[in-house]
Design a protein around this motif. Structure first.
Motif, PDB file in Angstrom:
ATOM      1  N   ARG A 161       0.832  -1.211   0.000  1.00  0.00           N
ATOM      2  CA  ARG A 161       0.000   0.000   0.000  1.00  0.00           C
ATOM      3  C   ARG A 161       0.859   1.249   0.000  1.00  0.00           C
ATOM      4  O   ARG A 161       0.659   2.166  -0.806  1.00  0.00           O
ATOM      5  CB  ARG A 161      -0.916   0.006   1.222  1.00  0.00           C
ATOM      6  N   SER A 164      -2.817   6.675   7.505  1.00  0.00           N
ATOM      7  CA  SER A 164      -2.459   7.639   6.462  1.00  0.00           C
ATOM      8  C   SER A 164      -1.972   8.975   7.024  1.00  0.00           C
ATOM      9  O   SER A 164      -1.271   9.720   6.326  1.00  0.00           O
ATOM     10  CB  SER A 164      -3.647   7.868   5.526  1.00  0.00           C
ATOM     11  N   ARG A 168      -7.266  17.324   2.243  1.00  0.00           N
ATOM     12  CA  ARG A 168      -8.353  16.456   2.711  1.00  0.00           C
ATOM     13  C   ARG A 168      -9.459  17.309   3.307  1.00  0.00           C
ATOM     14  O   ARG A 168     -10.650  17.063   3.076  1.00  0.00           O
ATOM     15  CB  ARG A 168      -7.822  15.462   3.749  1.00  0.00           C
ATOM     16  N   ARG A 179      -6.650   9.206  -2.930  1.00  0.00           N
ATOM     17  CA  ARG A 179      -8.050   9.471  -3.285  1.00  0.00           C
ATOM     18  C   ARG A 179      -8.952   8.282  -2.987  1.00  0.00           C
ATOM     19  O   ARG A 179     -10.055   8.445  -2.462  1.00  0.00           O
ATOM     20  CB  ARG A 179      -8.139   9.842  -4.774  1.00  0.00           C
ATOM     21  N   ASP A 180      -8.523   7.096  -3.297  1.00  0.00           N
ATOM     22  CA  ASP A 180      -9.343   5.896  -3.087  1.00  0.00           C
ATOM     23  C   ASP A 180      -8.750   4.972  -2.027  1.00  0.00           C
ATOM     24  O   ASP A 180      -9.054   3.790  -1.967  1.00  0.00           O
ATOM     25  CB  ASP A 180      -9.498   5.133  -4.412  1.00  0.00           C
ATOM     26  N   ASP A 181      -7.887   5.530  -1.193  1.00  0.00           N
ATOM     27  CA  ASP A 181      -7.239   4.723  -0.167  1.00  0.00           C
ATOM     28  C   ASP A 181      -8.237   4.334   0.928  1.00  0.00           C
ATOM     29  O   ASP A 181      -9.039   5.156   1.361  1.00  0.00           O
ATOM     30  CB  ASP A 181      -6.077   5.511   0.443  1.00  0.00           C
ATOM     31  N   LYS A 182      -8.167   3.090   1.361  1.00  0.00           N
ATOM     32  CA  LYS A 182      -9.111   2.590   2.367  1.00  0.00           C
ATOM     33  C   LYS A 182      -8.504   2.516   3.761  1.00  0.00           C
ATOM     34  O   LYS A 182      -9.179   2.129   4.719  1.00  0.00           O
ATOM     35  CB  LYS A 182      -9.599   1.187   1.965  1.00  0.00           C
ATOM     36  N   ALA A 183      -7.246   2.888   3.887  1.00  0.00           N
ATOM     37  CA  ALA A 183      -6.597   2.814   5.201  1.00  0.00           C
ATOM     38  C   ALA A 183      -7.193   3.840   6.157  1.00  0.00           C
ATOM     39  O   ALA A 183      -7.587   4.930   5.744  1.00  0.00           O
ATOM     40  CB  ALA A 183      -5.098   3.035   5.055  1.00  0.00           C
ATOM     41  N   PRO A 184      -7.258   3.527   7.446  1.00  0.00           N
ATOM     42  CA  PRO A 184      -7.776   4.495   8.426  1.00  0.00           C
ATOM     43  C   PRO A 184      -6.835   5.685   8.563  1.00  0.00           C
ATOM     44  O   PRO A 184      -5.656   5.619   8.221  1.00  0.00           O
ATOM     45  CB  PRO A 184      -7.841   3.683   9.720  1.00  0.00           C
TER      46      PRO A 184
END
Length: 405
Positions: A262, A308, A350, A299-304
């Motif tokens: 990732r 991040s 963000r 943009r499409d990252d799913k990490a909390p």
């Protein structure tokens, strides 16, 4: 008795093998004359004037190492379609600069990548490389290697090159590159990520994957110490600031290879954003360039958020929010907490992304890229001053830190 005889025999054998009475010396190395530079200058000139591989190999010198170097280098020239190559001897060659008796010569190198390379551009690159030569006999030499001198080491002198081209991407490996990561797949994913957010982005993405950190530093015209925190750098191929020079992403395998999948993809997409929007040669504030690059990459990252933005949020919980937006000094490669600085810049975007759409974010970024002062761009796009963005960002960091463990 038997044991004593055996020990005596062994001792005699050792003495015979060592031959302490022998006056046999190490083979003498060829003497390098004070005017060897004249011969080396002619040899460098012959390399630059070579019209084919045979002439280039002959000019490199009469040794296996020289022939191997020449064949590899000449193949590299063809692989990246290097043209307009000029080699000019500058100085050196008149003493044994290395412990093994080799000498070194400073050589001015200029060249231009051709249109088939994936590195097409409008200007010729120039740097000084250090050629390593083994002395032979009669003031003749054999070129063993070419290493970093002043400026960026020309790509075709860096090691054995291989290229992979897929659609709008080109990956160039040096001596096999970073084998720990699927570089080609990551490059393609980064190319797609940028195109998803940035309309009108450049269609070409070139990534150079060296085998070692030393090779990465040489291509970046840096020392290994100066890039030890950096996983990748978007730069011009000659490490200049010219807007006319070809942009490439150079990976640092010492850092990049150690990342999980990732994190490595985030870095690749971040650098692809710099390259595909020409940010690396634009005169814009670093928080805008770095924050937007992570806005695209995540943009499409799913990490909390704890992953991040974990470093900056821990810092906020400990010391409170920064009192100003990050500056160029904060992004210095030797700065402690560099990761947190990048995260803090991303948190600006963000925050803005939570209140405005992608189109507004991109409009602001393009305005700054086009030369509009940041303060004017924030006012015209978001109706906010830089001071108001700073105030809101500090509050956003505090709130995010309070709800993130």
């Amino acid at each position: 008795m038997i044991a004593g005889a055996i020990l005596a025999a062994i001792a005699i054998a050792v003495v015979l093998w060592q031959q302490p009475w022998s006056t046999k010396a190490e083979p003498e190395r060829p003497t390098i004359s004070a005017d060897a530079g004249v011969a080396i200058a002619a040899q460098i000139r012959a390399l630059g004037n070579a019209r084919n591989e045979s002439e280039f190999v002959d000019a490199a010198g009469d040794s296996d190492a020289a022939r191997d170097w020449a064949k590899e280098t000449y193949a590299n020239v063809g692989l990246i379609d290097a043209t307009d190559i000029r080699l000019r001897f500058v100085k050196g060659g008149n003493n044994a600069a290395r412990a093994d008796g080799a000498t070194e010569a400073t050589v001015e190198v200029s060249w231009r990548p051709g249109p088939r390379s994936g590195l097409a551009e409008q200007q010729t690159k120039q740097a000084e490389a250090t050629f390593v030569l083994d002395p032979l006999t009669g003031d003749t030499f054999a070129v063993r290697d070419a290493v970093q001198g002043t400026g960026a080491l020309p790509l075709w002198l860096a090691g054995k090159l291989e290229t992979t081209r897929t659609g709008g991407t080109t990956v160039v490996t040096v001596d096999g590159g970073d084998k720990a990561k699927p570089i080609v797949d990551q490059t393609e994913s980064a190319h797609a990520a940028v195109n998803k957010v940035v309309t009108g982005a450049k269609t070409r993405l070139v990534v150079i994957s060296p085998r070692t950190q030393a090779q990465a530093a040489a291509l970046l015209a840096q020392s290994t110490a100066s890039i030890k925190q950096i996983a990748a750098v978007t730069t011009t191929l000659d490490a200049s600031n010219s807007a006319r020079a070809a942009l490439v992403v150079v990976l640092n395998p010492a850092v990049f290879a150690a990342m999980d999948a990732r994190a490595a993809q985030v870095v690749m997409s971040h650098e692809a954003t710099h390259l595909m929007t020409d940010a690396a040669t634009a005169d814009i504030e670093p928080w805008v360039a770095e924050g937007f690059a992570d806005f695209v990459a995540l943009r499409d990252d799913k990490a909390p958020l704890s992953v991040s933005a974990g470093q900056i949020l821990r810092s906020v919980r400990k010391d409170g929010a920064p009192d100003r937006l990050p500056t160029a000094d904060d992004f210095g490669t030797s700065q402690h907490g560099l990761g947190g600085t990048y995260e803090s810049a991303w948190m600006i975007f963000r925050m803005l992304g939570d209140r405005f759409g992608d189109e507004d974010i991109l409009r602001f970024y393009n305005a700054v890229l086009d030369g509009r002062p940041t303060a004017q761009a924030t006012e015209s796009t978001f109706g906010l001053s830089v001071a108001e963005i700073t105030r809101d960002w500090r509050a956003y960091l505090v709130k995010s830190a309070s709800i993130t463990s």
